[in-house]
Design a protein around this motif. Sequence first.
Motif, PDB file in Angstrom:
ATOM      1  N   GLU A  59       0.814  -1.216   0.000  1.00 55.08           N
ATOM      2  CA  GLU A  59       0.000   0.000   0.000  1.00 55.08           C
ATOM      3  C   GLU A  59       0.854   1.276   0.000  1.00 55.08           C
ATOM      4  O   GLU A  59       0.357   2.352  -0.295  1.00 55.08           O
ATOM      5  N   LEU A  60       2.145   1.159   0.322  1.00 54.34           N
ATOM      6  CA  LEU A  60       3.015   2.333   0.359  1.00 54.34           C
ATOM      7  C   LEU A  60       3.616   2.669  -1.000  1.00 54.34           C
ATOM      8  O   LEU A  60       4.297   3.678  -1.132  1.00 54.34           O
ATOM      9  N   ASP A  61       3.411   1.812  -1.996  1.00 58.10           N
ATOM     10  CA  ASP A  61       4.001   2.071  -3.304  1.00 58.10           C
ATOM     11  C   ASP A  61       3.522   3.418  -3.825  1.00 58.10           C
ATOM     12  O   ASP A  61       2.326   3.680  -3.906  1.00 58.10           O
ATOM     13  N   GLY A  62       4.471   4.291  -4.108  1.00 62.55           N
ATOM     14  CA  GLY A  62       4.144   5.619  -4.601  1.00 62.55           C
ATOM     15  C   GLY A  62       3.806   6.605  -3.497  1.00 62.55           C
ATOM     16  O   GLY A  62       3.494   7.760  -3.755  1.00 62.55           O
ATOM     17  N   TYR A  63       3.897   6.158  -2.250  1.00 62.23           N
ATOM     18  CA  TYR A  63       3.563   7.017  -1.114  1.00 62.23           C
ATOM     19  C   TYR A  63       4.544   8.185  -1.031  1.00 62.23           C
ATOM     20  O   TYR A  63       5.745   7.995  -0.909  1.00 62.23           O
ATOM     21  N   ARG A  64       4.010   9.397  -1.125  1.00 61.89           N
ATOM     22  CA  ARG A  64       4.823  10.620  -1.075  1.00 61.89           C
ATOM     23  C   ARG A  64       5.962  10.595  -2.087  1.00 61.89           C
ATOM     24  O   ARG A  64       7.032  11.130  -1.843  1.00 61.89           O
ATOM     25  N   GLY A  65       5.715   9.913  -3.211  1.00 64.71           N
ATOM     26  CA  GLY A  65       6.711   9.882  -4.277  1.00 64.71           C
ATOM     27  C   GLY A  65       7.758   8.785  -4.135  1.00 64.71           C
ATOM     28  O   GLY A  65       8.673   8.705  -4.944  1.00 64.71           O
TER      29      GLY A  65
ATOM     30  N   TRP B   9      11.199   1.620  -0.065  1.00 66.91           N
ATOM     31  CA  TRP B   9      10.899   1.148   1.292  1.00 66.91           C
ATOM     32  C   TRP B   9      11.669  -0.137   1.604  1.00 66.91           C
ATOM     33  O   TRP B   9      12.199  -0.299   2.700  1.00 66.91           O
ATOM     34  N   LEU B  10      11.715  -1.050   0.638  1.00 68.13           N
ATOM     35  CA  LEU B  10      12.428  -2.312   0.846  1.00 68.13           C
ATOM     36  C   LEU B  10      13.925  -2.082   1.008  1.00 68.13           C
ATOM     37  O   LEU B  10      14.558  -2.639   1.912  1.00 68.13           O
TER      38      LEU B  10
ATOM     39  N   VAL C 257       8.077  10.221   6.814  1.00 67.37           N
ATOM     40  CA  VAL C 257       8.186  10.572   5.394  1.00 67.37           C
ATOM     41  C   VAL C 257       7.391  11.842   5.058  1.00 67.37           C
ATOM     42  O   VAL C 257       7.750  12.568   4.141  1.00 67.37           O
ATOM     43  N   ARG C 258       6.348  12.120   5.826  1.00 65.88           N
ATOM     44  CA  ARG C 258       5.573  13.347   5.591  1.00 65.88           C
ATOM     45  C   ARG C 258       6.332  14.608   6.005  1.00 65.88           C
ATOM     46  O   ARG C 258       5.976  15.701   5.594  1.00 65.88           O
ATOM     47  N   HIS C 259       7.357  14.466   6.821  1.00 64.27           N
ATOM     48  CA  HIS C 259       8.161  15.617   7.221  1.00 64.27           C
ATOM     49  C   HIS C 259       9.051  16.055   6.060  1.00 64.27           C
ATOM     50  O   HIS C 259       9.312  15.267   5.147  1.00 64.27           O
ATOM     51  N   PRO C 260       9.529  17.297   6.106  1.00 62.61           N
ATOM     52  CA  PRO C 260      10.288  17.846   4.963  1.00 62.61           C
ATOM     53  C   PRO C 260      11.463  16.995   4.483  1.00 62.61           C
ATOM     54  O   PRO C 260      11.728  16.941   3.286  1.00 62.61           O
ATOM     55  N   GLN C 261      12.121  16.290   5.386  1.00 64.47           N
ATOM     56  CA  GLN C 261      13.257  15.462   4.978  1.00 64.47           C
ATOM     57  C   GLN C 261      12.846  14.272   4.132  1.00 64.47           C
ATOM     58  O   GLN C 261      13.656  13.727   3.396  1.00 64.47           O
ATOM     59  N   GLY C 262      11.614  13.833   4.255  1.00 68.33           N
ATOM     60  CA  GLY C 262      11.185  12.637   3.545  1.00 68.33           C
ATOM     61  C   GLY C 262      12.047  11.448   3.932  1.00 68.33           C
ATOM     62  O   GLY C 262      12.427  11.294   5.087  1.00 68.33           O
TER      63      GLY C 262
END
Length: 141
Positions: free
Chosen positions: A29-35, A41-42, A111-116
């Motif tokens: 479900e995280l695929d493409g999450y925030r780019g 992720w892996l 990941v939602r924070h500016p640093q990603g």
Amino acid sequence: PPHLLTDFLIFICLSSALGRCQLAQLLQELDGYRGYSLADWLCMAFYESNFDTAAKSVNADGSTSFGIFQINNRLWCTDERSPSENLCRVACTDLLTSDITDDIICAKKIVRHPQGMDAWEDWAMHCKERDLSEWVEGCDV
């Protein structure tokens, strides 16, 4: 000797490490999450913890990182050793279980924070701006 096989099987059952494709299924479900791709992720989880849900490491600054994503107690989780902003509202020890739901929720906050994903040095060093397609190869995701 037969007991070696038994010991090995017990070790496998007690192991806290997930397989790459097993983790891919959980993170689908995280695929493409925030780019960021599933492969990001892996790759990050591999370099942070070698896919070990029970990983715990002390950092150079004295803080401790927990779980498969090595979430730090300085900002993101709370433990008995150090005060924390606890931005994920989670006990650090909860990040050491084989149920990585809370780890995923917290990692998404990070990941939602500016640093990603740059918040994870190992991701920045080993995964960022690289061809990561091999991470999802053969995983049927």
